[in-house]
Every structure is written in C-alpha cells, then in structure tokens.
Design an enzyme around this catalytic site. Structure first.
Site, PDB file in Angstrom:
ATOM      1  N   ASP A 255       8.067   3.679  -5.725  1.00  0.00           N
ATOM      2  CA  ASP A 255       7.466   3.231  -4.473  1.00  0.00           C
ATOM      3  C   ASP A 255       7.342   4.427  -3.540  1.00  0.00           C
ATOM      4  O   ASP A 255       8.083   5.417  -3.672  1.00  0.00           O
ATOM      5  CB  ASP A 255       8.301   2.128  -3.819  1.00  0.00           C
ATOM      6  CG  ASP A 255       7.515   1.369  -2.759  1.00  0.00           C
ATOM      7  OD1 ASP A 255       6.296   1.608  -2.637  1.00  0.00           O
ATOM      8  OD2 ASP A 255       8.102   0.534  -2.045  1.00  0.00           O
TER       9      ASP A 255
ATOM     10  N   GLU B  94      -0.439  15.832  -5.077  1.00  0.00           N
ATOM     11  CA  GLU B  94      -0.469  14.605  -5.867  1.00  0.00           C
ATOM     12  C   GLU B  94       0.943  14.080  -6.095  1.00  0.00           C
ATOM     13  O   GLU B  94       1.883  14.847  -6.317  1.00  0.00           O
ATOM     14  CB  GLU B  94      -1.145  14.873  -7.226  1.00  0.00           C
ATOM     15  CG  GLU B  94      -2.597  15.298  -7.109  1.00  0.00           C
ATOM     16  CD  GLU B  94      -3.479  14.172  -6.637  1.00  0.00           C
ATOM     17  OE1 GLU B  94      -3.035  13.012  -6.648  1.00  0.00           O
ATOM     18  OE2 GLU B  94      -4.628  14.458  -6.229  1.00  0.00           O
TER      19      GLU B  94
ATOM     20  N   ASP C  84       4.651   0.654  -7.435  1.00  0.00           N
ATOM     21  CA  ASP C  84       4.280  -0.055  -6.200  1.00  0.00           C
ATOM     22  C   ASP C  84       3.444   0.872  -5.324  1.00  0.00           C
ATOM     23  O   ASP C  84       3.448   2.090  -5.494  1.00  0.00           O
ATOM     24  CB  ASP C  84       5.543  -0.504  -5.464  1.00  0.00           C
ATOM     25  CG  ASP C  84       5.302  -1.716  -4.583  1.00  0.00           C
ATOM     26  OD1 ASP C  84       4.130  -1.994  -4.281  1.00  0.00           O
ATOM     27  OD2 ASP C  84       6.272  -2.387  -4.197  1.00  0.00           O
TER      28      ASP C  84
ATOM     29  N   HIS D  20      12.045   1.217  -3.282  1.00  0.00           N
ATOM     30  CA  HIS D  20      11.625   1.045  -1.884  1.00  0.00           C
ATOM     31  C   HIS D  20      12.784   1.332  -0.933  1.00  0.00           C
ATOM     32  O   HIS D  20      12.608   2.021   0.085  1.00  0.00           O
ATOM     33  CB  HIS D  20      11.106  -0.371  -1.670  1.00  0.00           C
ATOM     34  CG  HIS D  20      10.876  -0.710  -0.228  1.00  0.00           C
ATOM     35  ND1 HIS D  20       9.795  -0.230   0.492  1.00  0.00           N
ATOM     36  CD2 HIS D  20      11.603  -1.464   0.650  1.00  0.00           C
ATOM     37  CE1 HIS D  20       9.866  -0.672   1.731  1.00  0.00           C
ATOM     38  NE2 HIS D  20      10.953  -1.431   1.857  1.00  0.00           N
TER      39      HIS D  20
END
Length: 1046
Positions: free
Chosen positions: A818, A856, A888, A1021
């Site tokens: 994430d 990137e 995600d 996350h």
C-alpha cells in the site's frame, strides 16, 4: 523474408514451383492460381489444386525447408504430403485434409482428418464451361449473407498486410477468397504452369538464376485443393475474387510489383468514387471468471440497465484545410453545418461521433472569420461502433450530466446535489446536501448507469467567520494558526457552487486590490462581485485565499495556469470539523443523515429513476442518442462463500454469522505468546492511579490468554511535555538494554508527543512501543475489556501469533503493498510492504521505502521483495513456490501500467536467484469504488452477509475480477471491495482466488473478525501510515519481523 534465414538453392536442372518462388522472392506470379485461406465448404473443382500439407517430398539430398516430413526422391508421378510424415504414392491428382464437410461432387471425393492416409482418388473431370454455368446460381445463394466492404485504399491496414510481398491492392483479399487451400504445394508440371508475367518487379541476376533452376517440392498442409480451402471459380468470403486461372486474354486480377512500389494506388475505373477503410469494432469474448463455491443468493446492486435503441454509433475524422488551430473556431464551423450532421453530435475538435451515417467522405465549406479564408472541412467515416462501445461512454456521461441539470440538481465537484432538500443541523452549524454520484459503465453484463447516494457537508460559517474565532483565541500567532487551519482544506463558493482547495493565504492583498479580466480590462474584487453576482463585500480588509489549479487544457485550447484568488467572506468550509469528529454525540447526529441503510439507499435510487422517466425533457435528451434508462434496480445471483475455521493454540471453531470471535480469543490461549519479562511504563504524575490499575488488570487477564506478564519498571514523570517523555525513555533504554516493551500513558490526543515517542522507539532505539490515551483506561467498567485488547496487541508487537485459518497451499508467500503520502514532504510518498514467512501465515516481514514523484514505485518494491525472499529462505530453507501479491492503491487508469511495467520488473527479480521460477498471482485491491451490493428477498433490500461474492454482470470486461464483501456491516450499505487479477501463472482458479482472499480477510490481528481488505494489505497500510504521518523515515531493520506498527 527473414534475413537471418539461410537460403537453399535448388539442384541444377530443377524448376522451382511458382508458388514456392513467391515465398522466397516476396512476390507472386500473375497468372498462377490465387492462394486464399477459405474455411468454407468444399466444392468440386476442375483440376488438382495445391493445398498445404505438413509433410512433403523433395528430390535427392535437397535440404528440407517446409513441413515436418522426410526427404525422398520423387518418381515421375507426384507424391502427396500426408499429415505429419505419412507418405503415400498417388497415381494421379491428390487430396488434402478436410476438417469440415465435403459437398457431393460428380464423383465421390474424400476429405480426411489429421494423420489419415487414403489411396488414390481420381481427378474430377469437370469442364470450365460447366463451372461457369453454375456460378450465377451459387452467387445468388451466397450473396444475402455476404457483407459488402469496399476495397481498401492506399492507407488501408489490409494493404499493409501485403506490403513488401509485391502485391498491388487491386482486389480485396478476403478470408475465403482464393479457391485454393491454405498454401501452394507440389508441381503440376511445367507444361501446365502459366507463363509468369512480372510487372514492375526487378530481379537480381542471382534471383533469375535461381528461377531458372528446376525443383520439385511441396508447401502447405495439403496437396490438392480438397480440404479446408478448395473451392471452384466463385466469389466467396469477404471480398470479390477473380477467376482462379485467368486465360491469357483476360486481365489478371493482381499486378505483382516490387516492395518499393507496393504503396502505389491501385488502378480504378474512371468515375469510381474513392474507397476508405471503415473498421467495425468487434465484440470481446467474455473472460472465464465465474466461481462455483458457496451458496447461491439473490443480490441487488446500484447498477441500472440502459437500453440502446440505435444500431450503431458512427465515428468520423474531421480535417480542416488549411488547418484551423483554435478549437473554438472548429466548434463554430461545425455548428454552421448542423443541417448536414444533425443536431445530435459529439465533437472534440478532430473526432466526430454521430448516431447517423453520412457518406463515407463529405466535403463542407466554411469561412474563417478572422481573415475570411475559405476552409475545406473533410468528414471521413473511420469506424462503426456498437452503441455500448467504450468510445461512446464519455459522451454518454455528458448526456447524463445534462439530464441531471434538467432535473434541477446542482453540480458540485463531480457529483450532483439537490439544494432544495438541504438538511440543517443548526446545533452544529452544519448543512447536509443530499445528492447522487452517477456514471455510465460498460461491464460484462452490458451498459449500466451506476448511481450512488452522496452527501455534501457544508458549514454555516464562512472562512472569514472562522478567522475571527481564531483571532479571538490567539492574536499573537494568528497567521500561523490560520495557515494550519485552512491550507489543504476544501471550500465552496456558493455564488457558482464550485469547490476549491486552499493552497495558501495572501495576507498582503484585499478586496480593494485590482486584477485583470480575460478581456484585458482591470477591476477591483469589490466591483467584480457587485457587477457579476450582485454581491456587496462587507469586510474590505480581509486577506485573500489562493487556489493553484493543476495545469490543464479547456475546450478552445486555453491552458489554465496561475492562481485563483478567493474572498474568505464568500468561501464556506466543507467537510466535518476536526473537533466535531471527536464529539461522539455530534457525530451520531450527523451519521443519522449520512449513513443510510440499504432500504433507504434503494428508495433514493428509485426516486431518481422515477424523476428521470417522468420528465419529458430528460427522456428527449436521452432519446437523441437512443438511450433509455430502466426504472428497476439490477438483481442478479451472487454467492456466499463457506464459513472459515479459526485455529488457536489448542482450540478451533467455525466463525459465527457475524464473524466475531472476540470472546473465544480471550478465553483460549493464542497460537504462541511471548513472556513479558522486562518492560517499562512511563506516565505523568496525574495519571498514576490509572497506570497502576492498568498494570494490575494486565496481571488478572493475561493467564486465560496464555500470556505471562511480570511487574514492569514504573517511571513517573513530573509533567507530560514531549521533552520529558523522550529523555526519560532514552535514559531507561540506555541503562536497561533488555527492555522488551515501552508503554506510554499520555493525556489528550497529542500528535507531537506520539510522533516523538515513535521516532525514538522505531528508529533511534528500536523497541516495540505502546501508546495509551489516559481517557481509554479511565472507565473502570470497561477496563478489563480494554486491557485484554491491549495485551493482544502487545503480544503481536513482541512477535507472538494470535490465530490463523487453514490455507491448503504449501510454500506460499502472501504479500501486501500500500502507498501513503508523506505529510512532511507533500511530493513524497511512502510504500508499505508486508510479506508472510511461513505456511501458517502467522509470521510477517515488513519494509518501508520512500520515493519521489518521478521515481517509480517498483524500484523500492524490488528491494523489499528480494529481502523478503531471502528471509523466507532463512526461515523455511526453501524459496516459496507460489507468490500472491495484493496491491492496494491502484486506480483503473493505472492497471495497464502495472501489467506492462511493474509485473515484468517483478519477474526480473526472480531471475537474480539461480534456477528459481515461482508462480505469481498479482491482484489489485480497490476500496474506493461506486459499487454497492444489497441482499434481496421478498421485494426487500438489505445488507449482504460477510462472504458475499459477485463475479459476473457488473464486473470488468477486460480483467478477471470479482467483488467481495468480507466484513460485517452494522450500519449503512454493503460496500464491497473490488479485486482485479492482473497476472496469474499460479494456476489459481476464480474459486481459489476468491476463497484465498476471503481467508486473508480473517487474519488481521487488531480486530477479532473479518475486515474489508486482506490482512497483508491492512498491515501495509498501517505501516505506510505510521512512516509517512509520524516517522518520516524508514523504521529500523531490527523491527522488520514484528508487527510493531499495530
């Protein structure tokens, strides 16, 4: 021809078959039989024709170039190349392989399948005159089913297929055009071959010498024209084809030219209109994505079927000669020709979409107003689209916005709201505007209108009102406090219902200052608002708000840059105030109007559909493009996945319908626990009683959970300042390096203190830490439950394992990724990476990488993946055989980037490990979606149960995807999570992917139940949020095998 391919000259004295020459010389002889690829029916023919076999014979020791057979000398009569090495002499004629049926002919004819061998078949003796007599009848039968397509022009893609082969596009080459099979083979004899006529081809001396040699060989999959492609002299397929063997007196249908002249225009008869290539968009085949596991249930969704009454939408390319740069001028010129194009158009400056078909090329005249120059407008038909084509979706959405405006809804941001139905919360000085977010999508089930209920929360206070409150509270740091409060927030200007993000505050300007309008005139802000909106500005000394829009182009070619200045007096705050978010009662009052249940949600949708279908003007707007919107919500069949079994240390149980196992978790021991022998508690003097009570409660509840907790080191602080906490913790960790855990009891929600503690314990002196708000442990009746949850969290941070589910895949690694934005440097983002280390999925390895906008994400991902693979090998003494990555933070527009860039880079990572080629599944996780699911029964919509999956109808046509609602909904609607399989070499079926994903939603140890996303995604996350919000740096590597970020 491949330049690297070696050439094998024919033996001296052997003449090469003319169709073999066409392969070598990249050209074709004029009078030879045409070669096509018809898959049509087999018709009688008048002489043996060449096909393509997978085996053939060549003379002597000549190297075999074509087919899979063996070399053999050839006698006087030809041999036929049978399928895959089977050879059979034939007395005369021959036959090829027929995969279809053979029509009856004057004499019995045999079609054979792969690998079969049959004796000689007599050549059919049919005169050309007989065939010609039958032709009109055959054409009359075929004609009704053959679509007429004009021959391609110079720029046609059909012509480009043959460019370099020496073939001029004089006739259309269709799939079933040529009356000969898939290729040419064999030798009909020098006397039977028509003499070649080369037009425009230049042969080198070497080529001429080769052509003079003699050779006998076979090319293709058959010998005679029986089988897949043999046909008589008839026009069958997608274009007209001339006779097979034209007589010398008849002009040949094709001219053979050199590669350099292949692009010249084909000769056409005088007066023939120019032909253009018109592409017809094909319909995609559906992907295999539907699973079978689980119990079928009826599922409703917020998708409304749309019917397209038009047969097609026509795309045209518009060319202006001489060129017109201004888009506004182009729009004006095209508007003058509405009698030709019609009133219903979608035009972006160069591409024109119409619901009706014009001539293939239309020329119109217009006059440029600036210099009276005559402009030629060429409208050329380029593509015929089905009405549900993706290219039609953008202007369908434009039509939908017009419909919403007709219904009286106001566009605010991207959604439409009804200001007449506003809800006033006077006690909290808020307004709630109900509305809808709408879009048209083309899914696996067809064309749908996706409608979601939306609410806009506006404050009654303007920015100027909030500034006055701040000034009363802190005059000394007034400007700094205003900057913290407003910069980054969204405001709405009610005179035009537009929203803006505040990027800065201009303290040196006021409404009395002037600015330049688009026409070059200068005016003050006061005069501007009085003249244009009838608004009188009251406060003349207020500062101005700055909004810096992202650089973008508007219709007309105007690029929007610079700054937009707003008046605080006319700008109103949006969203929920931060203080209100911490007020339980205020949030309860607000959520009553925002979090609507499934029944109320569907009622709002039905009301909108009723309003559309009962408004004649709205129906007329939709009908111009042939659209009609149903009044019914889509109801289809979904599934509920089987319940999972939760495994603890010595107990296991099947989850309840509510998927909550908090009671079992504190009643039975966890899989593994870490004894808490040396730990320290830091607390300010006024929180002494709460700290003592918490430690006592820890000792009481730890036993049943399988934990052993010793008495901690107590450190009482004289105050709760950040410096006091940091110095005391650092001193304790220095004097006692065996400390396993640091517990800090804080007063109030203080981000500065929390950030300082986490930086110390995660970067400078790596040790797991637990921050506890004193309010959380101040209620005696809830203390036991709170202590149990804190102890479970502490066990995770120390490296313990709470529970797991049964995952049958062995040597599996599951990864969650994430991305979060760093608050200290707004341009920088942080990626959280979490990977499993064992087959039970109870050991996790975590890493963090930071990257700049032009960097990137895959660069840091590669480093994390290799480190995780190495750690997995250290734990298991083997690398994982299957890797499943849940990624995600990827939008629909980024899916192709992930597929074509990120995944190849991941595969390159595996190449750095010798002899290692794991199977990979890459799944994108999307939470911010507009899809809503409802349970349905007895004409009643409700909330779906956990484990509800939908993998058809509303899914994406381009990907293998599904919607899964893994969590339990207590209030509001069923918001599923969208999972898109971008890459899958792990042989995981849709059922495997869905069930594995559901299992992973059970493994988030911070919640004894299922969550909305797979646990590794949630862990990633939490890690990215901690690093980007508070640490602003990578955590110490010593903590990488512990869930210290929970």
């Amino acid at each position: 021809m491949d330049p690297k391919r070696p050439t094998f000259p024919s033996p001296p004295g052997v003449i090469r078959a003319p169709w073999q020459q066409s392969t070598e010389d990249q050209s074709q002889l004029l009078d030879q039989p045409s070669l096509g690829r018809a898959r049509g029916l087999i018709m009688p023919i008048d002489e043996p024709l060449p096909g393509r076999g997978r085996a053939f014979s060549v003379p002597g020791e000549m190297p075999v170039r074509f087919g899979r057979g063996i070399t053999q000398s050839i006698a006087a009569e030809p041999l036929v190349g049978m399928a895959r090495g089977v050879r059979l002499p034939m007395e005369e004629g021959g036959f090829g392989r027929g995969r279809g049926f053979l029509l009856p002919t004057p004499e019995p004819t045999v079609g054979i399948g792969r690998g079969a061998a049959i004796g000689p078949v007599p050549t059919l003796d049919i005169q050309k005159a007989e065939v010609e007599e039958k032709m009109p009848e055959l054409q009359a039968e075929v004609a009704p089913t053959v679509a007429k397509v004009g021959s391609p022009g110079t720029g046609s893609s059909l012509v480009s297929m043959f460019r370099g082969l020496g073939i001029e596009p004089g006739k259309t080459w269709g799939r079933g055009a040529a009356p000969v099979g898939r290729g040419a083979a064999g030798d009909m004899g020098a006397d039977l071959q028509p003499k070649p006529t080369i037009i425009g081809a230049s042969l080198t001396p070497e080529r001429e010498e080769v052509r003079s040699e003699e050779s006998i060989s076979f090319l293709g999959r058959g010998f005679t024209g029986f089988g897949r492609a043999a046909m008589p002299h008839m026009t069958v397929g997608r274009g007209p084809i001339g006779p097979l063997s034209p007589s010398p007196s008849v002009a040949a249908p094709f001219s053979l030219i050199s590669a350099s002249s292949a692009s010249e225009d084909a000769p056409v008869a005088p007066g023939t209109p120019p032909k253009v290539e018109v592409k017809i968009e094909t319909v995609k085949e559906p992907l295999q994505k539907i699973g079978t596991k689980g119990s079928p249930i009826p599922i409703g969704s917020n998708y409304i079927p749309i019917c397209c009454k038009n047969d097609a939408v026509f795309q045209y390319h518009v060319t202006f000669t001489p060129n017109v740069e201004s888009l506004s001028m182009r729009f004006g010129m095209m508007k003058e020709h509405r009698p030709t194009t019609g009133e219903v158009v979608a035009f972006d400056g160069s591409i024109l979409y119409l619901p009706k078909r014009l001539e293939e090329v239309v020329h119109l005249k217009a006059e440029r107003k600036t210099d009276n120059q005559e402009i030629d407008i060429k409208i050329q038909l380029t593509k015929i689209l089905p009405p549900s084509s993706d290219l039609c979706i953008p202007f369908y959405n434009v039509v939908l916005r017009r419909v919403m405006k007709i219904l009286g809804l106001k566009l605010v941001g991207r959604n439409h709201y009804d200001p007449n139905a506003v809800v006033i919360l006077g006690k909290h000085r808020l307004q709630v505007w109900p509305g809808y977010s709408t879009s048209i999508k083309h899914t696996d089930g067809g064309l749908y209108l996706v409608v979601d209920v939306s609410h806009k929360v506006l404050r009654n206070d303007s920015v100027l009102d909030v500034m006055n409150l701040i000034y009363q509270g802190s005059r000394e740091s007034f400007q700094d406090e205003c900057t913290k409060e407003f910069v980054g927030s969204i405001v709405i200007t009610r005179y035009n219902n537009r929203t803006y993000r505040i990027d800065d505050i201009e303290w040196s300007k006021s409404p009395k200052d002037t600015f330049t309008l688009a026409d070059g005139s200068v005016t003050t802000f006061v005069d501007y608002y009085r003249k244009n909106y009838g608004i009188t500005i009251k406060e003349l000394d207020q500062p101005l708000l700055i909004h810096r829009p992202k650089e973008r182009s508007r219709p007309g070619g105007k690029v929007i840059t610079g700054e937009i200045l707003l008046l605080p007096e006319l700008s109103f705050m949006t969203g929920i105030p931060e203080k209100m978010r911490k007020d339980f009662r205020a949030m309860k009052d607000l959520t009553m109007h925002i979090n609507v249940g499934a029944q109320q949600h569907t009622q709002s949708l039905k009301q909108l559909l009723h309003n559309i279908n009962s408004n004649n003007e709205a129906l007329s707007e939709l009908g111009r493009w042939g659209l009609s919107i149903s009044q019914e919500i889509l109801v289809t069949q979904g599934r509920t996945l089987p319940s999972e079994t939760i495994c603890l240390h010595s107990a296991s149980f099947v989850t309840s319908p509510a998927v909550d196992w908090s009671r079992e978790l504190v009643r039975d021991p966890s899989i593994s626990t870490v004894p808490l022998n040396c730990w320290a508690v830091f607390y300010p003097r006024r929180a002494t009683d709460q700290a003592e009570e918490l430690v006592t409660t820890f000792s009481r509840v730890a036993g049943p959970m399988g934990m052993r907790v010793e008495r901690p080191i107590r450190v009482e602080l004289r105050d709760d300042r950040t410096e006091t906490f940091v110095k005391s913790i650092h001193s304790q960790l220095t004097s006692e390096p065996r400390v396993q855990l640091v517990v800090c009891i804080m007063t109030g929600n203080r981000d500065d203190l929390y950030s300082a503690i986490k930086k110390l314990c995660c970067i400078q002196s790596p040790v797991p830490s637990q921050a506890i708000n004193v309010r959380t442990i101040s209620q005696p009746q809830k203390l036991r439950s709170v202590a149990q949850k804190i102890l479970l969290q502490i066990n995770c941070k120390l490296g313990g394992e709470l529970w797991t589910v049964n995952v049958p895949l062995k040597y599996l690694m599951v990864i969650g990724v994430d991305v979060h934005h760093d608050t200290s440097k707004k341009s920088r983002s942080v990626m959280g990476f979490v990977a499993s280390l064992n087959s039970m999925l109870t050991k996790w390895y975590s890493r963090v990488t930071f990257q700049m906008p032009n960097e990137e994400i895959i660069n840091g991902f590669r480093v994390c993946l290799l480190a995780a693979l190495q750690k997995y090998y250290e734990v298991n003494h083997a690398f994982p055989e299957k890797i499943v990555i849940y990624r995600d933070g990827v939008s629909d527009g980024q899916l192709k980037t992930v597929e074509h860039y990120e995944i190849p880079q991941i595969l390159k990572c595996f190449e750095t490990i010798p002899n290692y080629e794991p199977k990979l599944a890459f799944i994108v996780v999307q939470k911010r979606i507009s899809t809503t699911l409802y349970s349905y029964g007895s004409d009643h919509f409700g909330t779906p149960s956990p484990g509800t999956v939908l993998d058809h109808t509303v899914t994406n046509r381009d990907w293998v995807d599904f919607y899964l609602m893994a969590h339990s909904i207590r209030q509001g609607c069923g918001l599923p999570t969208h999972y898109i399989t971008v890459y899958n070499t792990a042989n995981l079926t849709p059922d495997h992917l869905q069930r594995l994903t559901f299992k992973m939603c059970h493994l988030y140890w911070n919640w004894p139940g299922t969550i909305r996303v797979p646990a590794p995604c949630k862990y990633a996350h939490k890690l990215a949020f901690l690093s980007g919000q508070y640490l602003h740096s990578e955590p110490a590597i010593q903590l990488s095998e512990k869930l210290f970020f929970l």
